[in-house]
Design a protein around this motif. Structure first.
Motif, PDB file in Angstrom:
ATOM      1  N   ILE A   9       0.833  -1.199   0.000  1.00 51.99           N
ATOM      2  CA  ILE A   9       0.000   0.000   0.000  1.00 51.99           C
ATOM      3  C   ILE A   9       0.870   1.252   0.000  1.00 51.99           C
ATOM      4  CG2 ILE A   9      -1.913  -1.152   1.176  1.00 51.99           C
ATOM      5  CD1 ILE A   9      -1.009   0.127   3.774  1.00 51.99           C
ATOM      6  N   THR A  10       0.265   2.408  -0.302  1.00 55.06           N
ATOM      7  CA  THR A  10       1.030   3.648  -0.391  1.00 55.06           C
ATOM      8  C   THR A  10       1.043   4.430   0.912  1.00 55.06           C
ATOM      9  OG1 THR A  10      -0.927   4.798  -1.236  1.00 55.06           O
ATOM     10  CG2 THR A  10       0.600   3.869  -2.865  1.00 55.06           C
ATOM     11  N   ASN A  11      -0.012   4.324   1.725  1.00 56.14           N
ATOM     12  CA  ASN A  11      -0.034   5.046   3.006  1.00 56.14           C
ATOM     13  C   ASN A  11      -1.016   4.391   3.955  1.00 56.14           C
ATOM     14  OD1 ASN A  11      -2.734   6.332   2.447  1.00 56.14           O
ATOM     15  ND2 ASN A  11      -1.538   7.317   0.842  1.00 56.14           N
ATOM     16  N   ASP A  12      -0.838   4.667   5.232  1.00 57.92           N
ATOM     17  CA  ASP A  12      -1.694   4.084   6.265  1.00 57.92           C
ATOM     18  C   ASP A  12      -1.447   4.841   7.571  1.00 57.92           C
ATOM     19  OD1 ASP A  12      -3.543   2.408   7.434  1.00 57.92           O
ATOM     20  OD2 ASP A  12      -2.254   0.618   7.441  1.00 57.92           O
ATOM     21  N   PHE A  13      -2.278   4.599   8.551  1.00 59.60           N
ATOM     22  CA  PHE A  13      -2.035   5.096   9.902  1.00 59.60           C
ATOM     23  C   PHE A  13      -2.335   3.971  10.871  1.00 59.60           C
ATOM     24  CE2 PHE A  13      -6.397   5.997   8.858  1.00 59.60           C
ATOM     25  CZ  PHE A  13      -7.113   5.689   9.997  1.00 59.60           C
ATOM     26  N   ILE A  14      -1.655   3.956  11.993  1.00 64.40           N
ATOM     27  CA  ILE A  14      -1.728   2.817  12.906  1.00 64.40           C
ATOM     28  C   ILE A  14      -1.785   3.307  14.349  1.00 64.40           C
ATOM     29  CG2 ILE A  14      -0.623   0.650  13.618  1.00 64.40           C
ATOM     30  CD1 ILE A  14       1.034   0.818  11.012  1.00 64.40           C
TER      31      ILE A  14
END
Length: 493
Positions: A156-161
């Protein structure tokens, strides 16, 4: 060297221009779950954890909303003084005194600094995930490198966790940028994150972290903005430095009416309650029972994991009870958010939690969980919990009333333009009142001279005497309520 600005009591640390509308940030917003493409969209402000201030006169009216599992949505108006639930007079995005992108001057003034660490994690083609930089230098960040870049994130290109690290909670923003470099194998992957003793206000730094991870990808090694941010926002902890892990917030009617700027709706965990319930549909009632019984709930999903972290938060909110003394003897329903195989030893000791993971191997480790959620499929390997997976007539009726109230709210907002209340308030109050009614009834019966729970009592609580029998037996045992359940001449202590 970073210098303080004399135009605001915050550090003027910007090295890159303040972003305007950012397509990458818009892509970061969690996509609507399956079947939600045609769902009604709400333009009202999402909720916030800050109680509403009220006054006696001279201000706009503050609306108090009663959301009931058994009654229609009603509203009463009381005089208020400058209710923060009203639209702001200054235009959105007018953060002229806010040097932190995505963080308004009002938020920075109200926020009590609680950042205990800031860090950058990178993926190295030879060493794997590693902490590239951090402040303070003496804090233990072991394992954060795997929590900040979830397994499978290379797709994937971006995410938040969201995640837990010991006694702290963390939020990290991940980005993946293609590069023409054989050494980096064509891709540069980093996460920028923070740690805090509480997770409830981490959302306020989401935009800042998104900006900084993009900055780190384009300009590796330039940490001065992060240094300035940490110096300005670092927490003042007790002498032991040992913060406490907070459980899901306890809600009350007075704290439900809270304000939030509309642009924060997606980045705040409470802002996804409507998506959460639409995603699971009627099976939200199954999750509600497991949450109220304080079971260990593990949610699996491939990346991106950010929206799934929100489901962890929402699942915890289903078990809110505002009656004094209820639940003090039962395990806290701890939100663990994202977990990986490095957390197995910790999960083995937990009696109750809600967590999510991208690692399919957890499904085979049945000793770690009671309930496993894969996409919209809720299942359990515990034989005594199997009956709770079946929806009964009372479950469907409760969901129907919840959906009816939501439609009434959306209609009121569209026709009357009333944005003083939102779906988050409705959902949280709905389940809180449902839980309160159940425990109030059980407490009244337990304190009576004839502590016998009949089918009439069960129906009055909004439950099915037959379909919810197993749920009630477990509920009485978990909460230590001393009543006798009598249904159709069948008796059990």
């Amino acid at each position: 060297m970073v210098k303080q600005s004399d135009r605001a009591p915050l550090l003027d640390w910007e090295e890159i221009p303040a972003p305007g509308p950012n397509p990458a940030a818009q892509q970061q917003q969690p996509p609507p779950p399956l079947g939600e493409e045609d769902a009604p969209k709400s333009s009202h402000p999402a909720g916030r954890h800050k109680p509403k201030r009220t006054g006696t006169s001279g201000g706009p009216a503050a609306t108090t909303v009663t959301c009931s599992p058994t009654r229609s949505l009603t509203a009463g108006v009381a005089s208020g003084n400058g209710s923060p639930g009203r639209p702001r007079t200054e235009p959105l995005g007018s953060d002229r005194h806010a040097p932190f992108p995505g963080l308004s001057a009002r938020d920075q003034w109200e926020e009590k600094d609680q950042i205990v660490a800031v860090f950058v994690v990178t993926f190295d083609t030879r060493s794997g995930n590693m902490v590239e930089w951090s402040l303070p230098h003496d804090i233990n960040l072991d394992g954060v490198e795997f929590k900040s870049i979830a397994s499978g994130s290379h797709r994937i290109t971006n995410d938040f966790i969201y995640f837990r690290k010991g006694c702290y909670f963390g939020l990290a923003c991940f980005a993946n940028m293609p590069v023409e470099s054989e050494l980096e194998r064509g891709a540069r992957m980093k996460s920028v994150g923070i740690l805090s003793p509480s997770y409830t206000l981490l959302y306020r730094y989401m935009h800042f972290l998104e900006n900084q991870v993009r900055h780190q990808l384009k300009c590796p090694g330039q940490y001065s903005p992060l240094e300035a941010f940490y110096e300005d926002k670092k927490a003042v902890l007790p002498p032991t430095g040992n913060g406490l892990v907070t459980a899901c917030p306890t809600w009350s009617v007075t704290s439900i009416n809270r304000c939030m700027h509309p642009e924060m709706k997606i980045t705040h965990p409470a802002g996804c309650m409507s998506q959460f319930i639409q995603f699971f549909g009627e099976h939200i009632m199954v999750l509600w029972k497991f949450a109220l019984l304080r079971k260990r709930i593990l949610i699996f999903s491939p990346p991106p994991i950010g929206v799934v972290c929100y489901r962890v938060y929402c699942c915890c909110c289903l078990a809110n009870v505002s009656l004094p003394g209820i639940g003090v003897s039962v395990p806290e329903l701890r939100p663990f958010f994202y977990v990986n195989i490095a957390d197995i030893s910790v999960l083995e000791t937990e009696l109750s939690y809600v967590a999510c993971t991208t690692e399919k191997i957890f499904e085979d480790k049945k000793e770690l969980y009671d309930v496993y959620v894969d996409n919209q499929n809720v299942k359990t390997h515990r034989s005594h919990l199997q009956p709770l997976l079946r929806l009964n007539a009372a479950d469907k009726e409760k969901y129907r009333k919840l959906s009816e109230q939501r439609q009434m709210l959306l209609y009121s907002q569209e026709v009357d333009g009333d944005c003083t209340t939102n779906e988050e308030d409705l959902f949280i109050l709905f389940f809180m009142e449902l839980n309160n009614r159940i425990f109030q009834t059980l407490s009244d019966i337990a304190g009576s001279s004839d502590p016998i729970l009949t089918a009439e009592h069960v129906r009055a609580m909004g439950l099915d005497p037959q379909g919810d029998r197993s749920f009630l037996v477990d509920l009485l045992e978990v909460y230590g309520i001393d009543v006798t359940l009598v249904i159709d001449q069948l008796c059990c202590p």
